[in-house]
Design a protein around this motif. Structure first.
Motif, PDB file in Angstrom:
ATOM      1  N   VAL A   1       0.850  -1.177   0.000  1.00 15.18           N
ATOM      2  CA  VAL A   1       0.000   0.000   0.000  1.00 15.18           C
ATOM      3  C   VAL A   1       0.895   1.239   0.000  1.00 15.18           C
ATOM      4  O   VAL A   1       1.742   1.396   0.857  1.00 15.18           O
ATOM      5  N   LEU A   2       0.735   2.055  -0.990  1.00 18.44           N
ATOM      6  CA  LEU A   2       1.549   3.260  -1.041  1.00 18.44           C
ATOM      7  C   LEU A   2       0.838   4.338  -0.234  1.00 18.44           C
ATOM      8  O   LEU A   2      -0.224   4.819  -0.598  1.00 18.44           O
TER       9      LEU A   2
ATOM     10  N   ARG B   1       0.534   7.583   0.520  1.00 15.41           N
ATOM     11  CA  ARG B   1       0.905   8.941   0.150  1.00 15.41           C
ATOM     12  C   ARG B   1      -0.262   9.666  -0.507  1.00 15.41           C
ATOM     13  O   ARG B   1      -1.327   9.092  -0.727  1.00 15.41           O
ATOM     14  N   ASP B   2      -0.020  10.898  -0.815  1.00 16.36           N
ATOM     15  CA  ASP B   2      -1.012  11.780  -1.422  1.00 16.36           C
ATOM     16  C   ASP B   2      -1.680  11.122  -2.640  1.00 16.36           C
ATOM     17  O   ASP B   2      -1.010  10.586  -3.499  1.00 16.36           O
TER      18      ASP B   2
ATOM     19  N   SER C   1      -2.886  12.427  -5.172  1.00 11.42           N
ATOM     20  CA  SER C   1      -2.506  13.082  -6.422  1.00 11.42           C
ATOM     21  C   SER C   1      -1.326  12.371  -7.062  1.00 11.42           C
ATOM     22  O   SER C   1      -1.065  12.509  -8.237  1.00 11.42           O
ATOM     23  N   ALA C   2      -0.588  11.601  -6.249  1.00 12.59           N
ATOM     24  CA  ALA C   2       0.556  10.868  -6.775  1.00 12.59           C
ATOM     25  C   ALA C   2       0.171   9.451  -7.159  1.00 12.59           C
ATOM     26  O   ALA C   2       1.007   8.603  -7.342  1.00 12.59           O
ATOM     27  N   ALA C   3      -1.141   9.208  -7.281  1.00 12.06           N
ATOM     28  CA  ALA C   3      -1.599   7.847  -7.536  1.00 12.06           C
ATOM     29  C   ALA C   3      -0.999   7.294  -8.816  1.00 12.06           C
ATOM     30  O   ALA C   3      -0.636   8.028  -9.728  1.00 12.06           O
ATOM     31  N   SER C   4      -0.903   5.994  -8.837  1.00 12.14           N
ATOM     32  CA  SER C   4      -0.250   5.314  -9.943  1.00 12.14           C
ATOM     33  C   SER C   4      -0.924   5.639 -11.269  1.00 12.14           C
ATOM     34  O   SER C   4      -2.141   5.575 -11.391  1.00 12.14           O
ATOM     35  N   PRO C   5      -0.136   5.975 -12.297  1.00 16.16           N
ATOM     36  CA  PRO C   5      -0.718   6.179 -13.614  1.00 16.16           C
ATOM     37  C   PRO C   5      -1.157   4.848 -14.225  1.00 16.16           C
ATOM     38  O   PRO C   5      -1.941   4.829 -15.148  1.00 16.16           O
ATOM     39  N   THR C   6      -0.639   3.745 -13.712  1.00 15.02           N
ATOM     40  CA  THR C   6      -1.023   2.434 -14.208  1.00 15.02           C
ATOM     41  C   THR C   6      -1.535   1.604 -13.048  1.00 15.02           C
ATOM     42  O   THR C   6      -0.774   0.979 -12.353  1.00 15.02           O
ATOM     43  N   PRO C   7      -2.845   1.618 -12.823  1.00 20.81           N
ATOM     44  CA  PRO C   7      -3.360   0.790 -11.734  1.00 20.81           C
ATOM     45  C   PRO C   7      -3.053  -0.662 -12.062  1.00 20.81           C
ATOM     46  O   PRO C   7      -3.436  -1.171 -13.105  1.00 20.81           O
ATOM     47  N   THR C   8      -2.310  -1.304 -11.181  1.00 20.84           N
ATOM     48  CA  THR C   8      -1.839  -2.645 -11.493  1.00 20.84           C
ATOM     49  C   THR C   8      -2.884  -3.671 -11.083  1.00 20.84           C
ATOM     50  O   THR C   8      -3.439  -3.600  -9.995  1.00 20.84           O
TER      51      THR C   8
ATOM     52  N   GLU D   1       7.932   0.719  -3.349  1.00 20.81           N
ATOM     53  CA  GLU D   1       8.144   1.524  -2.155  1.00 20.81           C
ATOM     54  C   GLU D   1       9.176   2.621  -2.412  1.00 20.81           C
ATOM     55  O   GLU D   1       8.972   3.773  -2.067  1.00 20.81           O
TER      56      GLU D   1
ATOM     57  N   PRO E   1       3.359  -4.992 -14.255  1.00 19.94           N
ATOM     58  CA  PRO E   1       2.951  -5.398 -15.601  1.00 19.94           C
ATOM     59  C   PRO E   1       3.911  -4.876 -16.675  1.00 19.94           C
ATOM     60  O   PRO E   1       4.528  -3.821 -16.526  1.00 19.94           O
TER      61      PRO E   1
ATOM     62  N   ARG F   1       3.432  -3.556 -19.497  1.00 22.64           N
ATOM     63  CA  ARG F   1       3.160  -2.268 -20.162  1.00 22.64           C
ATOM     64  C   ARG F   1       3.799  -1.098 -19.421  1.00 22.64           C
ATOM     65  O   ARG F   1       4.082  -0.062 -19.982  1.00 22.64           O
ATOM     66  N   ARG F   2       4.033  -1.305 -18.121  1.00 20.61           N
ATOM     67  CA  ARG F   2       4.690  -0.244 -17.349  1.00 20.61           C
ATOM     68  C   ARG F   2       6.132  -0.037 -17.840  1.00 20.61           C
ATOM     69  O   ARG F   2       6.658   1.072 -17.763  1.00 20.61           O
TER      70      ARG F   2
ATOM     71  N   GLU G   1       5.900   2.256 -20.640  1.00 19.27           N
ATOM     72  CA  GLU G   1       5.575   3.597 -20.135  1.00 19.27           C
ATOM     73  C   GLU G   1       6.807   4.348 -19.648  1.00 19.27           C
ATOM     74  O   GLU G   1       7.028   5.501 -20.010  1.00 19.27           O
TER      75      GLU G   1
ATOM     76  N   ASP H   1       6.594   2.925  -9.724  1.00 20.98           N
ATOM     77  CA  ASP H   1       5.846   4.105  -9.324  1.00 20.98           C
ATOM     78  C   ASP H   1       5.923   4.329  -7.810  1.00 20.98           C
ATOM     79  O   ASP H   1       4.903   4.435  -7.126  1.00 20.98           O
TER      80      ASP H   1
ATOM     81  N   GLU I   1       4.351  16.024  -6.757  1.00 17.49           N
ATOM     82  CA  GLU I   1       3.315  14.987  -6.712  1.00 17.49           C
ATOM     83  C   GLU I   1       3.150  14.400  -5.315  1.00 17.49           C
ATOM     84  O   GLU I   1       2.358  13.482  -5.120  1.00 17.49           O
ATOM     85  N   GLY I   2       3.930  14.870  -4.384  1.00 19.51           N
ATOM     86  CA  GLY I   2       3.791  14.409  -3.007  1.00 19.51           C
ATOM     87  C   GLY I   2       4.773  13.325  -2.612  1.00 19.51           C
ATOM     88  O   GLY I   2       4.691  12.765  -1.526  1.00 19.51           O
ATOM     89  N   ARG I   3       5.717  13.012  -3.509  1.00 20.28           N
ATOM     90  CA  ARG I   3       6.669  11.945  -3.185  1.00 20.28           C
ATOM     91  C   ARG I   3       7.820  12.460  -2.328  1.00 20.28           C
ATOM     92  O   ARG I   3       8.091  13.652  -2.288  1.00 20.28           O
TER      93      ARG I   3
END
Lengths: 277, 320
Positions: free
Chosen positions: A5-6, A8-9, A11-18, B74, B104, B106-107, B110, B145, B176-178
């Motif tokens: 589980v990441l 964090r904010d 807005s930084a959500a994964s661009p590729t939901p795995t 992580e 995956p 495809r990442r 990307e 990511d 982005e909050g990282r």
């Protein structure tokens, strides 16, 4: 394997939901190591060398020696010639095993490997499994081709072996097992020494040079040391008949060699887990 | 979030990292600044679980690195430009990494697009330029990511375009909050990229401060004065409560005073001046001063330990 589980904010959500749960598992480490070993040229070249030297060497020697072996004066064990080329072809298996570990150190990639998979013991076991699998398959193919090529010339002199003659099938399967185990022996050496040239030197010295010279130690001690040296013990399973009458029984020899290899691998694994990468 | 507590690394008698404590927070770029050999890379390798700390601990999001079930999700790291087997293609390098963590396929495409390596992705990375190698390393760092990113000397050896690209990327990752932790030995680079600054020298934290604070505190000026009566002048300046340091070829650097004040003191004492000017200290100078101290101690000045403690105290006071 649990989902990471990441935290964090959003807005930084994964661009590729795995879709499948991400995470390291042993099956995935195996897949990764398989991807690694098949995507470098050194693997291909090592295996080509192993097959051609083993088969070519056997064919060459059997072609040259067949008529003499067939003569009445000869008391050489003919079956020893059927996998003669393996004597040199096996160096490629040893080197491939060494490279699987040492090339990661020479390139610095070991850090990427351990960043991706911090479970070092699993990394080493996965490397050993993939390497052994590849070498077993190609090793059996090598010994089979070696037998067919050598036997072609022996047959012409009437001293050939049938597949169901004693020891022939055992040699074909055993040759694959020996090459696979020798690769793992190299992997352990490469992991311990972390340097290609150094590990190759030590490996060849242990398997060939020391193995041949240690018989000079006088008495029964020398006799036993010679029998138990990794190369000498392990090779017995990869020949139909052998030159040395005192050598260990094939499967006993292979068991000795396997035990030696696994001890070395365990030591390598222990150091691998403790050392800085 | 990266948290180090009493983190220590010793190699024999040498202490590379000496019981350091720090926290790297999300949503900001934290610069990790120090001269070569200060302990930056050793610290980063300990964060990644590559080197085992001699004492203390470091965690990523509350866990030791090796305890994360999906490490690449992580934390992503660019540790060295060439932590890559040159015989493998860029695509295959990223592919095995992806497979190891169940990412995956495809990442992979990307991140290759993201770093602009699409055209050479099927070429072996051994032929890559330094900049391309760096981009591949960054693609590897971004593959899972991750919420935490770690870059060890990311701009080393890059051309200006590459430097700007990495700078922009680093800023956007933090936006982005990282959590972004970037090491460098270049103060100027840090001033442009980092929000927060951790300065390390000789294995110890010399400063842990907000970047703006550091800039305003260290953008001070001093008076450069040269006189044939250097030592006498120095005594009189010190008597006024100003801090005086010897500068090059017998000149003096006077802190906390204006040039006219220094000139007046000299005039009142009848001392000739050959040079008198105000010098604006750059951030680079400030960093050099910090680390020059740590280099000095390295040379084995007697009483080094106490002096170091004084310096730390001074910086602690300054930061407060």
């Amino acid at each position: 394997m649990s989902t990471a589980v990441l935290d964090r904010d959003p807005s930084a959500a994964s661009p590729t939901p795995t879709s499948p749960a991400p995470g390291v598992s042993f099956a995935r480490i195996l897949d990764a190591e398989w991807t690694k070993i098949r995507t470098v040229r050194s693997t291909v070249w090592s295996l080509i060398a192993m097959v051609t030297v083993s088969v070519g060497g056997t064919a060459l020697v059997c072609w040259g020696a067949a008529s003499e072996l067939a003569s009445d004066e000869s008391n050489e064990p003919v079956g020893a010639f059927l996998t003669w080329g393996l004597l040199f072809g096996q160096i490629a298996a040893l080197v491939l095993g060494i490279l699987v570990a040492s090339s990661e150190y020479s390139s610095g990639m070991i850090r990427t490997t351990l960043a991706a998979v911090p479970r070092r013991g699993s990394v080493l076991v996965a490397k050993a499994a993939v390497l052994a699998g590849v070498l077993l398959v190609l090793g059996v193919a090598t010994t089979l081709a070696s037998y067919l090529a050598g036997n072609f010339f022996l047959d012409r002199e009437g001293i050939g072996f049938a597949l169901d003659d004693p020891g022939v099938l055992r040699t074909i399967v055993g040759g694959g097992l020996y090459l696979a185990m020798l690769g793992v022996f190299g992997l352990a050496l490469g992991t311990l020494i972390r340097h290609t040239a150094g590990a190759v030197t030590v490996g060849i010295a242990v398997i060939f040079v020391v193995g041949n010279l240690i018989g000079l130690v006088p008495g029964v001690v020398g006799e036993w040391l010679e029998k138990l040296m990794p190369g000498n013990a392990g090779q017995m399973v990869a020949v139909v008949e052998w030159f040395d009458p005192d050598a260990l029984d094939p499967w006993v020899g292979f068991a000795v060699f396997s035990a030696e290899t696994l001890v070395l691998l365990a030591i390598a694994g222990l150091l691998f887990s403790r050392r800085d990468a | 979030m990266i948290t180090a507590q009493g983190l220590t690394k010793r190699y024999g008698d040498t202490t590379a990292v000496d019981s350091i404590d720090f926290t790297v927070r999300p949503g900001a770029v934290t610069g990790f600044l120090g001269p070569n050999g200060a302990g930056k890379s050793t610290t980063m390798r300990m964060v990644m679980g590559l080197d085992r700390p001699s004492a203390g601990s470091v965690t990523v999001n509350g866990r030791a690195y090796r305890d994360h079930p999906a490490p690449l999700h992580e934390i992503g790291a660019l540790l060295e430009a060439k932590a890559i087997h040159g015989g493998r293609t860029a695509y295959n390098h990223l592919l095995w990494m992806a497979k190891s963590n169940g990412i995956p396929r495809r990442r992979v495409d990307e991140v290759i697009d993201l770093v602009g390596l699409s055209e050479v992705a099927r070429k072996r990375s051994g032929g890559f330029s330094l900049g391309m190698g760096q981009r591949l390393g960054i693609a590897a760092a971004l593959l899972g990511d991750p919420g935490v990113l770690l870059f060890d000397e990311p701009v080393n050896g890059l051309d200006p375009d590459g430097i700007r690209w990495i700078r922009t990327l680093i800023r956007s990752l933090a936006a982005e909050g990282r959590t972004v932790f970037v090491s460098s030995h270049l103060m100027s680079e840090m001033a442009l990229t980092a929000d927060h600054l951790i300065v390390i020298g000789r294995g110890q934290i010399l400063a842990d401060t907000d970047m703006n604070d550091f800039i305003s505190r260290n953008s001070t000026s001093y008076v450069h004065v040269r006189s044939p009566h250097g030592s006498e002048l120095a005594e009189r300046l010190v008597a006024h409560g100003w801090r005086v340091e010897p500068a090059d070829d017998g000149a003096l650097a006077v802190h906390d005073a204006a040039p006219e004040q220094v000139g007046d003191v000299a005039g009142a004492a009848g001392l000739y001046l050959h040079e008198l000017r105000n010098v604006q200290a750059s951030l680079e100078d400030a960093f050099m001063r910090l680390t020059a101290d740590s280099v000095e101690y390295q040379a084995g000045v007697p009483g080094a330990a106490t002096t170091t403690a004084d310096t730390s105290a001074e910086f602690a006071a300054a930061a407060a």
